[in-house]
Structures are given as C-alpha cells and as structure tokens.
Design an enzyme around this catalytic site. Structure first.
Site, mmCIF file in Angstrom:
data_model
loop_
_atom_site.group_PDB
_atom_site.id
_atom_site.type_symbol
_atom_site.label_atom_id
_atom_site.label_comp_id
_atom_site.label_asym_id
_atom_site.label_seq_id
_atom_site.Cartn_x
_atom_site.Cartn_y
_atom_site.Cartn_z
ATOM 1 N N ASP A 1 -0.395 10.823 -4.495
ATOM 2 C CA ASP A 1 0.739 11.495 -3.843
ATOM 3 C C ASP A 1 0.934 12.785 -4.653
ATOM 4 O O ASP A 1 -0.006 13.223 -5.338
ATOM 5 C CB ASP A 1 1.990 10.596 -3.871
ATOM 6 C CG ASP A 1 3.125 11.126 -2.977
ATOM 7 O OD1 ASP A 1 3.096 10.868 -1.775
ATOM 8 O OD2 ASP A 1 4.041 11.817 -3.490
ATOM 9 N N LYS B 1 5.467 3.363 8.319
ATOM 10 C CA LYS B 1 4.277 4.194 8.522
ATOM 11 C C LYS B 1 3.021 3.329 8.548
ATOM 12 O O LYS B 1 2.171 3.444 9.425
ATOM 13 C CB LYS B 1 4.192 5.208 7.376
ATOM 14 C CG LYS B 1 2.983 6.110 7.454
ATOM 15 C CD LYS B 1 2.810 6.926 6.191
ATOM 16 C CE LYS B 1 4.113 7.515 5.729
ATOM 17 N NZ LYS B 1 3.951 8.604 4.776
ATOM 18 N N GLN C 1 7.214 4.020 3.834
ATOM 19 C CA GLN C 1 5.817 3.575 3.862
ATOM 20 C C GLN C 1 5.655 2.274 4.661
ATOM 21 O O GLN C 1 4.627 2.055 5.302
ATOM 22 C CB GLN C 1 5.333 3.365 2.419
ATOM 23 C CG GLN C 1 3.832 3.309 2.244
ATOM 24 C CD GLN C 1 3.182 4.675 2.191
ATOM 25 O OE1 GLN C 1 3.642 5.561 1.499
ATOM 26 N NE2 GLN C 1 2.099 4.837 2.930
ATOM 27 N N THR D 1 -4.851 13.351 5.363
ATOM 28 C CA THR D 1 -3.438 13.538 5.736
ATOM 29 C C THR D 1 -3.273 14.852 6.501
ATOM 30 O O THR D 1 -2.628 14.888 7.555
ATOM 31 C CB THR D 1 -2.544 13.495 4.477
ATOM 32 O OG1 THR D 1 -2.871 12.329 3.737
ATOM 33 C CG2 THR D 1 -1.078 13.460 4.854
ATOM 34 N N LYS E 1 0.854 -1.195 0.000
ATOM 35 C CA LYS E 1 0.000 0.000 0.000
ATOM 36 C C LYS E 1 0.875 1.225 0.000
ATOM 37 O O LYS E 1 1.818 1.321 0.793
ATOM 38 C CB LYS E 1 -0.878 -0.020 1.274
ATOM 39 C CG LYS E 1 -1.860 1.115 1.358
ATOM 40 C CD LYS E 1 -3.162 0.768 0.697
ATOM 41 C CE LYS E 1 -4.006 1.980 0.388
ATOM 42 N NZ LYS E 1 -3.658 2.702 -0.854
ATOM 43 N N LYS F 1 5.263 1.792 -3.133
ATOM 44 C CA LYS F 1 5.145 3.152 -3.680
ATOM 45 C C LYS F 1 5.413 3.092 -5.173
ATOM 46 O O LYS F 1 6.041 2.141 -5.653
ATOM 47 C CB LYS F 1 6.183 4.072 -3.017
ATOM 48 C CG LYS F 1 5.876 5.530 -3.143
ATOM 49 C CD LYS F 1 4.925 6.048 -2.074
ATOM 50 C CE LYS F 1 4.469 7.455 -2.358
ATOM 51 N NZ LYS F 1 3.693 8.031 -1.248
HETATM 52 P P1 NDP Z 1 0.263 17.926 -4.085
HETATM 53 O O1 NDP Z 1 0.740 17.608 -5.426
HETATM 54 O O2 NDP Z 1 -1.187 18.067 -3.823
HETATM 55 O O3 NDP Z 1 0.972 19.271 -3.563
HETATM 56 C C1 NDP Z 1 2.364 19.400 -3.485
HETATM 57 C C2 NDP Z 1 2.737 20.809 -3.072
HETATM 58 O O4 NDP Z 1 4.149 20.877 -2.835
HETATM 59 C C3 NDP Z 1 2.454 21.856 -4.143
HETATM 60 O O5 NDP Z 1 2.171 23.073 -3.527
HETATM 61 C C4 NDP Z 1 3.768 21.927 -4.933
HETATM 62 O O6 NDP Z 1 3.991 23.187 -5.521
HETATM 63 C C5 NDP Z 1 4.801 21.655 -3.841
HETATM 64 N N1 NDP Z 1 5.897 20.836 -4.399
HETATM 65 C C6 NDP Z 1 5.815 19.599 -4.899
HETATM 66 N N2 NDP Z 1 6.992 19.135 -5.335
HETATM 67 C C7 NDP Z 1 7.862 20.117 -5.145
HETATM 68 C C8 NDP Z 1 9.245 20.247 -5.396
HETATM 69 N N3 NDP Z 1 9.998 19.267 -5.938
HETATM 70 N N4 NDP Z 1 9.815 21.380 -5.047
HETATM 71 C C9 NDP Z 1 9.098 22.354 -4.500
HETATM 72 N N5 NDP Z 1 7.762 22.293 -4.232
HETATM 73 C C10 NDP Z 1 7.156 21.190 -4.538
HETATM 74 O O7 NDP Z 1 0.895 16.794 -3.132
HETATM 75 P P2 NDP Z 1 0.412 16.308 -1.691
HETATM 76 O O8 NDP Z 1 -0.093 17.456 -0.906
HETATM 77 O O9 NDP Z 1 -0.426 15.116 -1.860
HETATM 78 O O10 NDP Z 1 1.789 15.793 -1.068
HETATM 79 C C11 NDP Z 1 2.672 16.660 -0.368
HETATM 80 C C12 NDP Z 1 3.621 15.826 0.489
HETATM 81 O O11 NDP Z 1 2.871 15.037 1.417
HETATM 82 C C13 NDP Z 1 4.500 14.842 -0.280
HETATM 83 O O12 NDP Z 1 5.732 14.725 0.382
HETATM 84 C C14 NDP Z 1 3.745 13.533 -0.131
HETATM 85 O O13 NDP Z 1 4.594 12.406 -0.260
HETATM 86 C C15 NDP Z 1 3.233 13.664 1.293
HETATM 87 N N6 NDP Z 1 2.088 12.833 1.637
HETATM 88 C C16 NDP Z 1 0.917 12.917 0.923
HETATM 89 C C17 NDP Z 1 -0.162 12.143 1.285
HETATM 90 C C18 NDP Z 1 -1.486 12.291 0.628
HETATM 91 O O14 NDP Z 1 -2.440 11.698 1.136
HETATM 92 N N7 NDP Z 1 -1.622 13.040 -0.443
HETATM 93 C C19 NDP Z 1 -0.057 11.149 2.375
HETATM 94 C C20 NDP Z 1 1.177 11.206 3.087
HETATM 95 C C21 NDP Z 1 2.207 12.001 2.703
HETATM 96 P P3 NDP Z 1 3.417 23.539 -6.993
HETATM 97 O O15 NDP Z 1 1.957 23.791 -6.830
HETATM 98 O O16 NDP Z 1 4.177 24.732 -7.431
HETATM 99 O O17 NDP Z 1 3.698 22.310 -7.818
#
Ligand code: NDP
Length: 445
Positions: free
Chosen positions: A165, A113, A110, A209, A89, A125
């Site tokens: 993600d 977690k 993961q 999350t 998962k 993943k």
């Molecule tokens: P989204 O794609 O919804 O949002 C990501 C955000 O982070 C955006 O604002 C983006 O900016 C910024 N971002 C992404 N990649 C980069 C980068 N390489 N450099 C700078 N800024 C970056 O992703 P999520 O909110 O789903 O995920 C965010 C984090 O949370 C990740 O680390 C993910 O692994 C983790 N996570 C997510 C879960 C989920 O349920 N979604 C569960 C557990 C962990 P911009 O808009 O400019 O692209």
C-alpha cells in the site's frame, strides 16, 4: 431509532478517536437501509455490529537500528477484520500518519472490496507509522525484518496474506518475504502478494490497481454512452496507482494533464510525460516539481489537493484519503466535470461524495474501482498454490473481466435496491450481501 442508527451510535461511542474509521462506516451504512428492509434476518443476527468489530487486532513494537547505530522504535499494526469469505487479505501501509483509525478504515473497506471481486478472500489491513521516505535501503531492510519478526506468527498463505500500500512497494515486500522465509524455513510464498517476478510474483500485479481503475472507468463511461477518448484527466498522486492509471488512460486515448505528489501538482496542458514522472518519483525519489526543469512551460501548483482547481472531464484521485473535499468538488463540478474514478481508498470526503452524486457526476467508488489490485493479488495466490504462472495477457484479461463484472454487480445491486445508477450504493450493497451471507451461513457468533 432504526437498527442501523443504533449500531452506528454504538460504533461511534466505542471508537470515538478513530475519525477515518467512523467516516468509512457511515458511508457504507448510508446505503444499507433498503437492504435491512428486505432482509430483516441480518438485523436479527446483528450482522452490522459484528462487522464493525475486527475479529482480531494485533499491535506490536518494531525496534530497529538506524544507520548511525541508534535504536528506533515504531508501532506495527495488523487488523484481521473479517475472515468469513477467505484468508484475511489487504495491504500494509508505511507512513508517518498511520494509527489504528487509518488501519481500521482501510481494513473495513477491504472487507467489501474483496467480496466484490468474487474471489475467496476476507478483509484485513496493516502497517506502521514508519516512513520509508528519506531512509537508506539498509534502514528499510532492517525495519522490514524487525516488522516481520513479529508479524510472521500471525500470517500464512491460508491465514492472512498481506501486500503493499502507501510506502510499501516491491522493495519492502522483498525484504518482508526474505525475513518470513528465514524464520519459517519453508518457501511459502503465498504468504505475501506483490512479490517480484523472480520469487513468485504475478505478471500485471504491479500495474493492476491503476489498470483496473481505468478498465472500470471505461466500462462506466461506455455504459453511459461516453468514452475516455480525448477526455482531459487530472490525476492526484505519482505512486504505484497513479502512474499505472496514467499509463492506461493515455493508452485508451485520454489526455492526462496533471499529476501530483504530497507537496504539489504539475499541470502540463500538452499531456504529462509519464516517463519523466517515473524517473523523478521512482528512481530519483525527488519532488515532482522537478518536472519543470525539463518542461519549463508546465505549471507547478503548490499544496496537496491543488490539482482539483484545473478544469478537467475526469478526476482520478490516486494518492490518499480525503483528497477531494467539498470545496474541491464544487470547483470540479463548476468546471464541467463528467466523472470521478477513485484509485485511492476513501479519497473523497462524505460531503464531497454526496455533492458529486447530487450533481449527477458519474462516480466509480474506490471499493469497486480500485479492487483490481487485490483481485490480481488473489490471482497471484492462485498461481503460487498451483506453482504455475499465467502470461501477462492472461492475467490482464482476467483483471479486465473482473472489473467489468464488478461494475455489473454494483449496478444491478443499485438498481435492485432503488438507487438507480449509483455505483457508490451498489458497491456497498453488493459487497455487504456477499459478506453477510457468508457470516450467516457459518453462524460465526
Ligand atoms: P504510493 O506510496 O506508491 O504513492 C502514494 C502517492 O500519494 C505518492 O505520490 C505520495 O506523494 C502521495 N501521498 C501519499 N500519502 C499522502 C498524504 N498523506 N498526503 C499527501 N499525499 C500523499 O502508494 P499507492 O499508489 O500504492 O497507493 C495510493 C492509494 O491507492 C492509497 O490510498 C492506497 O490505499 C490505494 N490503493 C493502493 C493499491 C495498490 O495496489 N498499491 C490497491 C488499492 C488501493 P509523495 O511521493 O510526496 O509521498
């Protein structure tokens, strides 16, 4: 050389080009010395070396046709890291930076977690170096269909259950599931989580999350006789995790003064207007800097990581890995930081993490603090199996209970193994022991 050091040297030699993976492994190993002293049977069974080698790594070609009729090729990944506790998962990440080292670090984290949630799920993943940013809906759909045309043969509700993600939200999950259903000819919606409500998604999964992060941080603060009320919060990111973290932080009485995207950060000392951020990032899909068109008195700071110079009580990195560097950690501590809650995976470098712990900052580590997403995904799987839906309140209550339980288990493991109140070590240890026990019980070699 101790057993742990010996394994780490082997892992480094075998995966020398995967720096994020090595960083994640090193961070876990740093907590495990007292565990191996107490349980020599784990070393005899060579649990660590087995854990660091994925059970299966699937790499594939993803050809798709863009709107101009040109054939594009991306690379697809699915790492089925450890299935000792349940079906693999973990989410799928679509971002240009994705390569095997990123997918492996995410898959490795993961495993622990998922074990921490107490639910029966293994760790995996996947993703692609495809970047949905700037692509049309039709291009995203064709890419997702091609991706699933290969992936479908490797997944299933009892085999491997991907989710979202970075770059994979409700839209992408919908296209992926549509293709899976067409190919398989059955309605097996337990094969993916993060689905829309109209075809088997769970209430609260979208929020989970971010909400879970805040439930965890609230519990950590309350354990230390503090509260969120009136605290100044800086959040990095403006995606799924960041926006729901902001919503819950505001509901719990905190003042969120900054949010960011990959290009820069907005600082609004009166409190962020979350509705506007959502409109800019989710609907219009534009730069967060456009916030200033509505709030000219807010400030825009260019550059990723620029938000960490803003004085705050609580930092919630919710964007991506290695967001808080040692320099950022020093600035945050000098500015009076109380706590960090990691919404993103591995958002703090190992040096920065050590600095924060050395300066008695309360740290809610990602493996524990952002586990609410995958926990609610597991609740979505349960509902799909039962062909039944729980109410929003019921799922939210279960999510909160799970987060409180994770905090308790991480704290107890930390105390038992001599780390005091160190949730970083505690989460690593509590997760590791769950997985090690399942592997020991099954032979698994
Ligand atoms: P989204 O794609 O919804 O949002 C990501 C955000 O982070 C955006 O604002 C983006 O900016 C910024 N971002 C992404 N990649 C980069 C980068 N390489 N450099 C700078 N800024 C970056 O992703 P999520 O909110 O789903 O995920 C965010 C984090 O949370 C990740 O680390 C993910 O692994 C983790 N996570 C997510 C879960 C989920 O349920 N979604 C569960 C557990 C962990 P911009 O808009 O400019 O692209």
């Amino acid at each position: 050389m101790t057993y742990i050091n010996e394994v780490f040297e082997n892992v480094k030699n075998r995966n020398s080009n995967e720096k994020e993976f090595l960083q994640a492994v090193e961070e876990v190993f740093e907590s495990l010395t007292p565990v191996f002293e107490k349980h020599p049977q784990y070393a005899e069974a060579n649990i660590l070396e087995r854990l660091c080698e994925p059970e299966r790594q699937i790499l594939f070609r993803v050809p798709w046709v863009d709107d101009s009729g040109k054939i594009q090729v991306n690379r697809g990944f699915r790492i089925q890291f450890n299935g000792a506790r349940g079906p693999y998962k973990g989410g799928l990440r679509f971002h240009s930076s994705v390569y095997i080292g990123i997918v492996k670090f995410l898959g490795f984290e993961q495993i622990f977690k998922n074990a921490l949630t107490g639910l029966p799920i293994g760790g995996g993943k996947g993703g692609s170096d495809f970047d949905p940013k700037g692509k049309s809906n039709a291009e995203v759909m064709r890419f997702c269909q091609s991706f699933m045309t290969e992936l479908y043969r490797h997944i299933g509700p009892d085999v491997d259950v991907p989710a979202g993600d970075i770059g994979v939200g409700g839209r992408e999950i919908g296209y992926l599931y549509g293709q899976y259903r067409r190919i398989k000819g059955t309605f097996e919606n337990g094969v993916l989580t993060g689905k829309g409500l109209s075809y088997g998604g769970s209430l609260v999964r979208t929020e989970a999350t971010g909400f879970g992060l805040l439930y965890f941080v609230e519990e950590m603060l309350s354990f230390n006789n503090q509260s969120l009320h009136g605290k100044k919060v800086v959040i990095s990111g403006a995606g799924n995790v960041a926006t729901y973290a902001c919503q819950k932080a505001q509901e719990l009485g905190a003042l969120v003064i900054a949010m960011s995207d990959s290009r820069g950060c907005i600082y609004d000392e009166n409190g962020i207007d979350l509705g506007l951020v959502r409109e800019l990032k989710e609907i219009k899909r534009v730069d967060i800097s456009e916030y200033l068109d509505t709030y000219p008195n807010a400030e825009y700071k260019k550059g990723f990581g620029s938000g960490w110079s803003i004085p705050c009580d609580i930092a919630l990195p919710c964007a991506t890995q290695n967001d808080i560097t040692l320099e950022h950690a020093k600035t945050l501590v000098a500015n009076g930081l109380l706590a960090v809650g990691e919404g993103a995976n591995m958002p703090t470098t190992n040096e920065a993490l050590q600095y924060l712990l050395d300066h008695n900052i309360l740290v809610a580590p990602a493996k524990a603090a952002n586990a609410g997403g995958v926990a609610t995904s597991a609740l979505e799987m349960s509902q799909n199996s039962m062909r039944y839906n729980w109410t929003f309140e019921e799922v939210d209550r279960k999510l909160k209970e799970i987060m409180i339980n994770i905090h308790k288990n991480a704290y107890e493991a930390s105390k038992e193994y001599g780390f005091g109140y160190n949730l970083v070590a505690g989460a690593n240890i509590a997760g590791f022991i769950q997985v090690a026990e399942a592997m020991m019980a099954q032979g698994d070699y």
